[in-house]
Design a protein around this motif. Structure first.
Motif, PDB file in Angstrom:
ATOM      1  N   LEU A  58      -4.479  -0.638   4.547  1.00 17.77           N
ATOM      2  CA  LEU A  58      -3.562  -0.337   3.450  1.00 17.77           C
ATOM      3  C   LEU A  58      -4.215   0.365   2.267  1.00 17.77           C
ATOM      4  N   ILE A  59      -5.530   0.370   2.198  1.00 21.08           N
ATOM      5  CA  ILE A  59      -6.221   0.878   1.013  1.00 21.08           C
ATOM      6  C   ILE A  59      -6.412   2.395   1.102  1.00 21.08           C
ATOM      7  N   PRO A  60      -5.958   3.145   0.091  1.00 19.31           N
ATOM      8  CA  PRO A  60      -6.108   4.608   0.116  1.00 19.31           C
ATOM      9  C   PRO A  60      -7.535   5.038  -0.199  1.00 19.31           C
ATOM     10  N   LEU A 114      -7.020   6.708 -10.876  1.00 18.99           N
ATOM     11  CA  LEU A 114      -6.691   5.574 -11.740  1.00 18.99           C
ATOM     12  C   LEU A 114      -5.305   5.020 -11.409  1.00 18.99           C
ATOM     13  N   GLY A 115      -4.380   5.921 -11.083  1.00 13.96           N
ATOM     14  CA  GLY A 115      -3.044   5.477 -10.713  1.00 13.96           C
ATOM     15  C   GLY A 115      -3.054   4.638  -9.443  1.00 13.96           C
ATOM     16  N   LEU A 116      -3.845   5.047  -8.459  1.00 16.58           N
ATOM     17  CA  LEU A 116      -3.948   4.290  -7.213  1.00 16.58           C
ATOM     18  C   LEU A 116      -4.642   2.944  -7.438  1.00 16.58           C
ATOM     19  N   MET A 117      -5.673   2.953  -8.258  1.00 18.15           N
ATOM     20  CA  MET A 117      -6.355   1.692  -8.576  1.00 18.15           C
ATOM     21  C   MET A 117      -5.400   0.714  -9.243  1.00 18.15           C
ATOM     22  N   ASN A 118      -4.573   1.231 -10.152  1.00 15.71           N
ATOM     23  CA  ASN A 118      -3.599   0.374 -10.822  1.00 15.71           C
ATOM     24  C   ASN A 118      -2.548  -0.129  -9.840  1.00 15.71           C
ATOM     25  N   GLU A 119      -2.087   0.735  -8.955  1.00  6.13           N
ATOM     26  CA  GLU A 119      -1.056   0.359  -7.976  1.00  6.13           C
ATOM     27  C   GLU A 119      -1.549  -0.720  -7.024  1.00  6.13           C
ATOM     28  N   PHE A 120      -2.806  -0.614  -6.594  1.00  9.83           N
ATOM     29  CA  PHE A 120      -3.349  -1.557  -5.615  1.00  9.83           C
ATOM     30  C   PHE A 120      -4.171  -2.668  -6.262  1.00  9.83           C
ATOM     31  N   HIS A 121      -4.181  -2.710  -7.597  1.00 10.36           N
ATOM     32  CA  HIS A 121      -4.897  -3.762  -8.341  1.00 10.36           C
ATOM     33  C   HIS A 121      -6.374  -3.817  -7.948  1.00 10.36           C
ATOM     34  N   LEU A 122      -7.008  -2.638  -7.966  1.00  8.52           N
ATOM     35  CA  LEU A 122      -8.416  -2.522  -7.611  1.00  8.52           C
ATOM     36  C   LEU A 122      -9.170  -1.827  -8.747  1.00  8.52           C
ATOM     37  N   TYR A 156     -16.295   7.534   7.700  1.00  4.70           N
ATOM     38  CA  TYR A 156     -15.533   6.458   7.056  1.00  4.70           C
ATOM     39  C   TYR A 156     -14.494   5.909   8.035  1.00  4.70           C
ATOM     40  N   THR A 157     -14.484   4.586   8.212  1.00  6.07           N
ATOM     41  CA  THR A 157     -13.507   3.979   9.119  1.00  6.07           C
ATOM     42  C   THR A 157     -12.547   3.015   8.416  1.00  6.07           C
ATOM     43  N   GLY A 158     -12.783   2.719   7.147  1.00  5.44           N
ATOM     44  CA  GLY A 158     -11.894   1.827   6.416  1.00  5.44           C
ATOM     45  C   GLY A 158     -12.663   0.983   5.419  1.00  5.44           C
ATOM     46  N   VAL A 159     -11.978  -0.015   4.851  1.00  3.95           N
ATOM     47  CA  VAL A 159     -12.622  -0.914   3.894  1.00  3.95           C
ATOM     48  C   VAL A 159     -12.295  -2.362   4.232  1.00  3.95           C
ATOM     49  N   ILE A 160     -13.188  -3.229   3.800  1.00  7.75           N
ATOM     50  CA  ILE A 160     -12.928  -4.669   3.803  1.00  7.75           C
ATOM     51  C   ILE A 160     -12.608  -5.055   2.369  1.00  7.75           C
TER      52      ILE A 160
END
Length: 220
Positions: A10-12, A24-32, A104-108
């Motif tokens: 789910l993480i962009p 910054l908008g994505l960080m705010n949207e995903f609370h990261l 890159y394959t994703g994030v934990i």
């Protein structure tokens, strides 16, 4: 369990043609407070919210900005303990996962890591917890397991912590039993020091406590 099994889909990611404002908008949207920066499928860096907030113009594209060299990552075939070490060392909210070609394959996410560690340590399983204090030279998991088995107790997880204040090991045993007095007595008979004992309340205990509270309230 290896790192790729914990990947969140789910993480962009941030690309060179994205702007600081978009990040910054994505960080705010995903609370990261962090997001991976990916170029041509390769993991380049882990972007920090604080760094982007320092930009004079957040509309600048990442391809026009020199990036810092902060690049924590874990191989997709690494054990999850390797991932946990990086989470702890760098205080991460997410950890990029790469393959052997550095792709890159994703994030934990931190939430995935916490949930996985909870499962590994059987925290959702009913049962009491016993903490032994042991000299490192005296630690024997086989003997501890034998004592538990002799009391018909199954060890759901075992964790050790080297206590810098005492120089001893704190050995935490998560068991499948709610009543551990016989196990405690056996450990004491073998000269083990019981540092802590945590026993969950049974349904009957909770019901009795609620009844007593009700009776106390009625009598007021």
């Amino acid at each position: 369990m290896v790192a790729k099994e914990l990947i969140s889909a789910l993480i962009p990611v941030i690309h060179p043609t994205d702007s600081g404002a978009q990040a910054l908008g994505l960080m705010n949207e995903f609370h990261l407070s962090q997001l991976p920066y990916v170029m041509d499928g390769k993991y380049v860096a882990l972007l920090e919210e604080d760094d982007i907030l320092d930009w004079d113009n957040p509309e600048i594209l990442f391809e026009n900005i020199p990036l810092n060299a902060f690049k924590p990552a874990v191989n997709e075939q690494a054990h999850i303990f390797d991932a946990l070490k990086l989470f702890y060392e760098f205080k991460l909210c997410l950890l990029p996962v790469i393959n052997k070609e550095q792709e890159y394959t994703g994030v934990i996410t931190r939430e995935n890591m916490i949930a996985t560690m909870a499962q590994l340590n059987a925290v959702n399983e009913a049962g009491g917890i016993l903490v032994l204090e042991i000299e490192p030279r005296d630690y024997s998991l086989s003997e501890i397991a034998r004592i538990a088995e002799s009391n018909d107790v199954t060890l759901l997880s075992v964790n050790t912590f080297s206590n810098p204040a005492t120089g001893k090991l704190d050995v935490t045993l998560k068991t499948n039993r709610l009543e551990l007095q016989s196990l405690v007595a056996t450990f004491e008979r073998f000269n083990y020091i019981i540092k802590h004992l945590f026993v969950e309340e049974t349904g009957e205990d909770v019901l009795r406590k609620n009844y007593d509270l009700l009776m106390n309230y009625i009598s007021m």
